[in-house]
Design an enzyme around this catalytic site. Structure first.
Site, PDB file in Angstrom:
ATOM      1  N   TYR A  52       4.512   8.435 -12.383  1.00  0.00           N
ATOM      2  CA  TYR A  52       4.224   8.221 -13.796  1.00  0.00           C
ATOM      3  C   TYR A  52       5.501   8.849 -14.422  1.00  0.00           C
ATOM      4  O   TYR A  52       5.976   7.933 -15.574  1.00  0.00           O
ATOM      5  CB  TYR A  52       3.171   9.012 -14.160  1.00  0.00           C
ATOM      6  CG  TYR A  52       2.949   9.031 -15.482  1.00  0.00           C
ATOM      7  CD1 TYR A  52       1.914   7.683 -16.118  1.00  0.00           C
ATOM      8  CD2 TYR A  52       2.913   9.918 -16.683  1.00  0.00           C
ATOM      9  CE1 TYR A  52       1.920   7.542 -17.349  1.00  0.00           C
ATOM     10  CE2 TYR A  52       2.798   9.878 -17.794  1.00  0.00           C
ATOM     11  CZ  TYR A  52       2.212   8.724 -18.378  1.00  0.00           C
ATOM     12  OH  TYR A  52       1.711   8.461 -19.677  1.00  0.00           O
ATOM     13  N   LYS A  56       7.925   6.637 -16.979  1.00  0.00           N
ATOM     14  CA  LYS A  56       8.272   6.747 -18.375  1.00  0.00           C
ATOM     15  C   LYS A  56       9.719   7.126 -18.927  1.00  0.00           C
ATOM     16  O   LYS A  56      10.149   6.659 -19.962  1.00  0.00           O
ATOM     17  CB  LYS A  56       7.238   7.913 -18.950  1.00  0.00           C
ATOM     18  CG  LYS A  56       5.597   7.258 -18.688  1.00  0.00           C
ATOM     19  CD  LYS A  56       5.477   6.130 -19.334  1.00  0.00           C
ATOM     20  CE  LYS A  56       4.191   5.470 -19.517  1.00  0.00           C
ATOM     21  NZ  LYS A  56       3.879   4.388 -20.244  1.00  0.00           N
ATOM     22  N   THR A  87      -9.863  16.466 -25.653  1.00  0.00           N
ATOM     23  CA  THR A  87     -11.070  16.083 -26.115  1.00  0.00           C
ATOM     24  C   THR A  87     -12.243  16.538 -25.388  1.00  0.00           C
ATOM     25  O   THR A  87     -11.922  16.851 -24.004  1.00  0.00           O
ATOM     26  CB  THR A  87     -11.107  14.348 -26.297  1.00  0.00           C
ATOM     27  OG1 THR A  87     -11.233  13.721 -25.158  1.00  0.00           O
ATOM     28  CG2 THR A  87     -10.052  14.006 -27.255  1.00  0.00           C
TER      29      THR A  87
END
Length: 88
Positions: A52, A56, A87
């Site tokens: 990842y 990126k 969240t």
């Protein structure tokens, strides 16, 4: 190795192909803007996320070279780098 290649294919190769798909149309239009989605991990390093993070950072590289190569045709290339949002 399969997971590494899958992440590179989606995050990096997908971004490259998306850019490639619109360049001729933007040139014909006299310019425009390409906005790629990277990640906060494209600006810093997070351990244990090798594919990842690598993908990126590479999206940032595509942004840089795209801006240099396409700028003379009035095509801006930028990237956004969202971070984590906690969240429920």
């Amino acid at each position: 190795m399969v997971k590494f290649q899958q992440v590179i294919d989606v995050n990096l190769t997908g971004t490259f192909l998306g850019m490639q798909a619109v360049v001729e149309q933007l040139k014909a239009a006299g310019g425009g803007s390409i906005i790629n989605v990277s990640s906060i991990e494209g600006l810093r390093v997070r351990p244990w996320c090798h594919p990842y993070v690598a993908s990126k950072w590479a999206v940032r590289g595509l942004r840089e070279i795209g801006a240099i190569e396409l700028g003379p045709q009035n095509i801006r290339v930028n990237s956004i780098h969202p971070g984590f949002i906690r969240t429920r």
